[in-house]
Design an enzyme around this catalytic site. Sequence first.
Site, mmCIF file in Angstrom:
data_model
loop_
_atom_site.group_PDB
_atom_site.id
_atom_site.type_symbol
_atom_site.label_atom_id
_atom_site.label_comp_id
_atom_site.label_asym_id
_atom_site.label_seq_id
_atom_site.Cartn_x
_atom_site.Cartn_y
_atom_site.Cartn_z
ATOM 1 N N LYS A 200 41.031 57.221 -46.301
ATOM 2 C CA LYS A 200 40.151 58.151 -47.019
ATOM 3 C C LYS A 200 38.758 57.548 -47.035
ATOM 4 O O LYS A 200 38.553 56.432 -47.509
ATOM 5 C CB LYS A 200 40.670 58.370 -48.429
ATOM 6 N N LYS A 254 41.423 61.682 -44.241
ATOM 7 C CA LYS A 254 40.554 62.554 -45.027
ATOM 8 C C LYS A 254 39.126 62.040 -45.024
ATOM 9 O O LYS A 254 38.944 60.848 -45.254
ATOM 10 C CB LYS A 254 41.110 62.584 -46.448
HETATM 11 C C1 PBG Z 1 40.369 62.538 -56.125
HETATM 12 C C2 PBG Z 1 40.286 63.416 -54.923
HETATM 13 C C3 PBG Z 1 39.137 63.866 -54.252
HETATM 14 C C4 PBG Z 1 39.583 64.770 -53.284
HETATM 15 C C5 PBG Z 1 40.971 64.826 -53.374
HETATM 16 N N1 PBG Z 1 41.391 63.963 -54.377
HETATM 17 C C6 PBG Z 1 37.703 63.619 -54.496
HETATM 18 C C7 PBG Z 1 37.157 62.267 -54.478
HETATM 19 O O1 PBG Z 1 37.794 61.305 -54.028
HETATM 20 O O2 PBG Z 1 36.035 62.133 -54.971
HETATM 21 C C8 PBG Z 1 38.679 65.553 -52.365
HETATM 22 C C9 PBG Z 1 39.237 66.843 -51.857
HETATM 23 C C10 PBG Z 1 38.254 67.773 -51.237
HETATM 24 O O3 PBG Z 1 37.035 67.490 -51.124
HETATM 25 O O4 PBG Z 1 38.683 68.864 -50.856
HETATM 26 N N2 PBG Z 1 40.530 61.204 -55.929
#
Ligand code: PBG
Length: 330
Positions: A200, A254
């Site tokens: 991520k 992601k």
């Molecule tokens: C929380 C989380 C996030 C997303 C999914 N879980 C945001 C972040 O890490 O700030 C992002 C999902 C999206 O942008 O569609 N940890």
Amino acid sequence: MIAGSYPNSRPRRLRQNEWTRDMVRENSLTVKDLIWPLFVQEGNNASVDIPSMPNVKRWTIDLIVEQAAKAYELGIPAIAIFPQTPAELKSDEGYEGVNPENLICRTVRAIKSQVPEIGVICDVALDPYTNHGQDGLIKDGYVDNDLTLEALVNQAHVQVSAGCDILAPSDMMDGRVAAIREMLEEKGMPNIHIMSYAAKYASAFFGPFRDAVGSSNSLKGGKETYQMDPANTDEAMREVIMDIDEGADSIIVKPGMPYLDIIERVTKELNFPTFAYQVSGEYSMIQAAAANGWLDLEKSMMESLMAFKRAGASGIWTYFAPEVAKKLNG
Ligand code: PBG
């Protein structure tokens, strides 16, 4: 790889008709590839638009159950739920995240009692519950890894106790998959699937999501000390290998479209179930361009998802899931 040369070989021969194109298509997208992320909020019989995510809403529990039923009828295998925590319940320590009666646990119970067949995925991370918007606990101005692990394990425990099927740790702390897996073994829950956000990235494309869950205003600073540097590939491989070793059953890359190379490398080198997350910013870009008449919404939506299958993804998290499912179902 074998390729002929012109004029004996004319690749266009196979593209002449729809039926010849159908015969030689290398990848396919089906409803079973889709995971639908949904947002939930407190209240009754209400749905609220999210301005930065056209056509996406936050639902109260009674209405999100109807959305889960709709997903099931469309053939979507699983939904993921994200809470908008009321500001007064947020704290430095994110205690609400480990409250067995919190919004997400009540939502899981409601969905599982009324639509038991649908897979329910819970996000493990503290950001919906902390008033600083970080995914972990802060000590001396730094998100403390090991302190956070304990909170994440407790959060995961209330979520599986509420009945969720898949835990998706999105926090990027080191060692969290092992810690959660150990808790599941100890509690006699060996069959809970962990789908970890292994690679991520610290991405600008999460912006609209943070509007949806209400953490945009509270978030102080970035997440670069735990989410990955967009410049790195080898590091993604290490992250994925560590999560597999710690007990993940599947992993997520992601964001999605800007990181297709990572999806391809993970699936080619590791042959491990790998999901793409087409994040909020990717969704909103396509919606915004379509709203301006610059892109054909349906065609760009379908093409963007096929790209993930081509890269090797087992499935895709996408806010387009119901529209795609309707289209695929004819
Ligand atoms: C929380 C989380 C996030 C997303 C999914 N879980 C945001 C972040 O890490 O700030 C992002 C999902 C999206 O942008 O569609 N940890």
